[in-house]
Motif scaffolding. Structure first.
Motif, mmCIF file in Angstrom:
data_model
loop_
_atom_site.group_PDB
_atom_site.id
_atom_site.type_symbol
_atom_site.label_atom_id
_atom_site.label_comp_id
_atom_site.label_asym_id
_atom_site.label_seq_id
_atom_site.Cartn_x
_atom_site.Cartn_y
_atom_site.Cartn_z
ATOM 1 N N LYS A 147 0.822 -1.208 0.000
ATOM 2 C CA LYS A 147 0.000 0.000 0.000
ATOM 3 C C LYS A 147 0.861 1.265 0.000
ATOM 4 O O LYS A 147 0.509 2.273 -0.622
ATOM 5 C CB LYS A 147 -0.928 -0.008 1.221
ATOM 6 C CG LYS A 147 -1.892 1.175 1.271
ATOM 7 C CD LYS A 147 -2.757 1.124 2.512
ATOM 8 C CE LYS A 147 -3.748 -0.038 2.461
ATOM 9 N NZ LYS A 147 -4.698 0.003 3.606
ATOM 10 N N ASN A 148 2.007 1.213 0.680
ATOM 11 C CA ASN A 148 2.859 2.397 0.802
ATOM 12 C C ASN A 148 3.961 2.464 -0.252
ATOM 13 O O ASN A 148 4.751 3.412 -0.269
ATOM 14 C CB ASN A 148 3.499 2.438 2.193
ATOM 15 C CG ASN A 148 2.477 2.615 3.293
ATOM 16 O OD1 ASN A 148 1.500 3.345 3.115
ATOM 17 N ND2 ASN A 148 2.679 1.965 4.431
ATOM 18 N N ASP A 164 1.706 4.635 -9.222
ATOM 19 C CA ASP A 164 1.578 4.669 -10.676
ATOM 20 C C ASP A 164 2.805 4.069 -11.361
ATOM 21 O O ASP A 164 3.146 4.433 -12.490
ATOM 22 C CB ASP A 164 1.365 6.110 -11.164
ATOM 23 C CG ASP A 164 2.493 7.042 -10.761
ATOM 24 O OD1 ASP A 164 3.446 6.588 -10.067
ATOM 25 O OD2 ASP A 164 2.443 8.231 -11.127
ATOM 26 N N GLN A 197 -4.143 -5.484 -5.337
ATOM 27 C CA GLN A 197 -5.179 -4.456 -5.351
ATOM 28 C C GLN A 197 -4.924 -3.347 -4.332
ATOM 29 O O GLN A 197 -5.534 -2.279 -4.406
ATOM 30 C CB GLN A 197 -6.541 -5.096 -5.094
ATOM 31 C CG GLN A 197 -6.941 -6.127 -6.141
ATOM 32 C CD GLN A 197 -8.229 -6.855 -5.786
ATOM 33 O OE1 GLN A 197 -8.941 -6.477 -4.874
ATOM 34 N NE2 GLN A 197 -8.526 -7.922 -6.523
ATOM 35 N N TYR A 198 -4.019 -3.598 -3.387
ATOM 36 C CA TYR A 198 -3.733 -2.579 -2.372
ATOM 37 C C TYR A 198 -2.735 -1.535 -2.860
ATOM 38 O O TYR A 198 -2.547 -0.516 -2.201
ATOM 39 C CB TYR A 198 -3.201 -3.242 -1.097
ATOM 40 C CG TYR A 198 -4.261 -4.012 -0.340
ATOM 41 C CD1 TYR A 198 -5.129 -3.361 0.539
ATOM 42 C CD2 TYR A 198 -4.405 -5.385 -0.518
ATOM 43 C CE1 TYR A 198 -6.102 -4.072 1.226
ATOM 44 C CE2 TYR A 198 -5.377 -6.100 0.166
ATOM 45 C CZ TYR A 198 -6.220 -5.435 1.032
ATOM 46 O OH TYR A 198 -7.192 -6.138 1.705
ATOM 47 N N TYR A 199 -2.108 -1.770 -4.001
ATOM 48 C CA TYR A 199 -1.127 -0.816 -4.508
ATOM 49 C C TYR A 199 -1.826 0.444 -4.986
ATOM 50 O O TYR A 199 -2.800 0.384 -5.721
ATOM 51 C CB TYR A 199 -0.325 -1.455 -5.643
ATOM 52 C CG TYR A 199 0.682 -0.515 -6.265
ATOM 53 C CD1 TYR A 199 1.715 0.036 -5.507
ATOM 54 C CD2 TYR A 199 0.608 -0.174 -7.613
ATOM 55 C CE1 TYR A 199 2.642 0.898 -6.074
ATOM 56 C CE2 TYR A 199 1.538 0.681 -8.186
ATOM 57 C CZ TYR A 199 2.544 1.216 -7.406
ATOM 58 O OH TYR A 199 3.459 2.067 -7.977
ATOM 59 N N ARG A 200 -1.308 1.605 -4.590
ATOM 60 C CA ARG A 200 -1.934 2.886 -4.915
ATOM 61 C C ARG A 200 -1.068 3.758 -5.823
ATOM 62 O O ARG A 200 -1.473 4.856 -6.193
ATOM 63 C CB ARG A 200 -2.233 3.667 -3.610
ATOM 64 C CG ARG A 200 -3.215 2.978 -2.675
ATOM 65 C CD ARG A 200 -4.608 2.964 -3.284
ATOM 66 N NE ARG A 200 -5.570 2.321 -2.387
ATOM 67 C CZ ARG A 200 -5.960 1.071 -2.495
ATOM 68 N NH1 ARG A 200 -5.439 0.310 -3.457
ATOM 69 N NH2 ARG A 200 -6.847 0.559 -1.681
#
Length: 259
Positions: free
Chosen positions: A198-199, A225, A220-223
């Motif tokens: 996530k981070n 680019d 799916q937790y990746y935010r």
């Protein structure tokens, strides 16, 4: 277009992808790697689902399919048959870390890679020098007594005079610290993986078909680019990636340190 011109075009396209990948890595200092069985195939360890070489596809003399043998129920009810399969098909003690493992360890040493999240149980990331390895499915190098929880290493299991290793304190059955079918993933391990993904500034996914859940769902937790997928075949997440490279993961990661 001639064959030679077509090959040159393909080669230039490959070079551009490698250059883009290297540029993304160079500008990031919070990278997470998420990998599967394909990371270790170049070390001589077969994956599970490849059409020709996968453990699930090869012919064997077992009366049960691998998915059944590697289940919790089968372990408890047919422990000897489980260990016969496990020792011959899941343990590759002489396997060595390959270029992919070594490149990831070097990225961590340089402070760019923050964690390796792996579905593998072979311990090759640690052999290569990686320190922060999150093993979603456990490891063959840890084993414990089902009765008294005493811990044992891999050599103890392999050197057991019986097919089923027994505890030297209480004579209980020893179980590998490997997540079998029907068993849940460790909640703390999942939380750690989610935190890093996530981070992450950049997420590199390699050597996995992203078909095994719940592990594959972690993507799916990746935010960010900078999602890069490195796999010889297509995955369900290719359309979501910023860069897709269908090539050997050892070759791709190793290229980061070529002059």
């Amino acid at each position: 277009m001639t064959w030679e011109n077509a090959m040159n075009k393909e080669r230039r396209g490959e070079e551009c992808m490698y250059e883009d990948f290297k540029a993304m890595v160079n500008e990031c200092d919070n990278i997470v790697f998420f990998g599967g069985a394909g990371v270790s195939t170049e070390s001589g360890i077969p994956d599970f689902r490849s059409a020709d070489t996968g453990i699930y596809s090869e012919k064997n003399n077992y009366e049960y399919p691998p998915e059944v043998i590697l289940s919790h129920t089968f372990f408890m009810e047919h422990t000897e048959k489980f260990y016969e399969f496990y020792k011959s098909k899941m343990i590759y003690k002489d396997a060595k870390a390959n270029n992919a493992h070594k490149a990831l360890a070097r990225l961590e040493e340089e402070g760019k890679l923050k964690a390796v999240v792996t579905q593998n149980v072979d311990g090759l990331h640690q052999m290569a020098g990686s320190k922060n390895v999150i093993e979603l499915h456990g490891t063959i190098h840890k084993n414990y007594c089902l009765n008294c929880s005493e811990a044992f290493d891999l050599d103890y299991v392999l050197n057991s005079p019986e097919i089923v290793p027994k505890c030297n304190k209480c004579n209980g059955i020893i179980k590998p610290y490997v997540v079998l079918y029907e068993e849940p993933l460790d909640s703390y391990t999942i939380e750690e993986a989610v935190k890093y993904i996530k981070n992450a500034q950049m997420l590199i996914i390699g050597g996995t078909s992203l078909a095994v859940y719940p592990a594959a769902g972690l993507v799916q937790y990746y935010r960010g680019d900078k999602l890069v997928l490195i796999n010889k075949s297509a995955t369900p997440y290719d359309k979501n990636a910023n860069l897709v490279i269908n090539d050997s993961i050892g070759k791709v990661l190793g290229s980061l340190f070529e002059d």
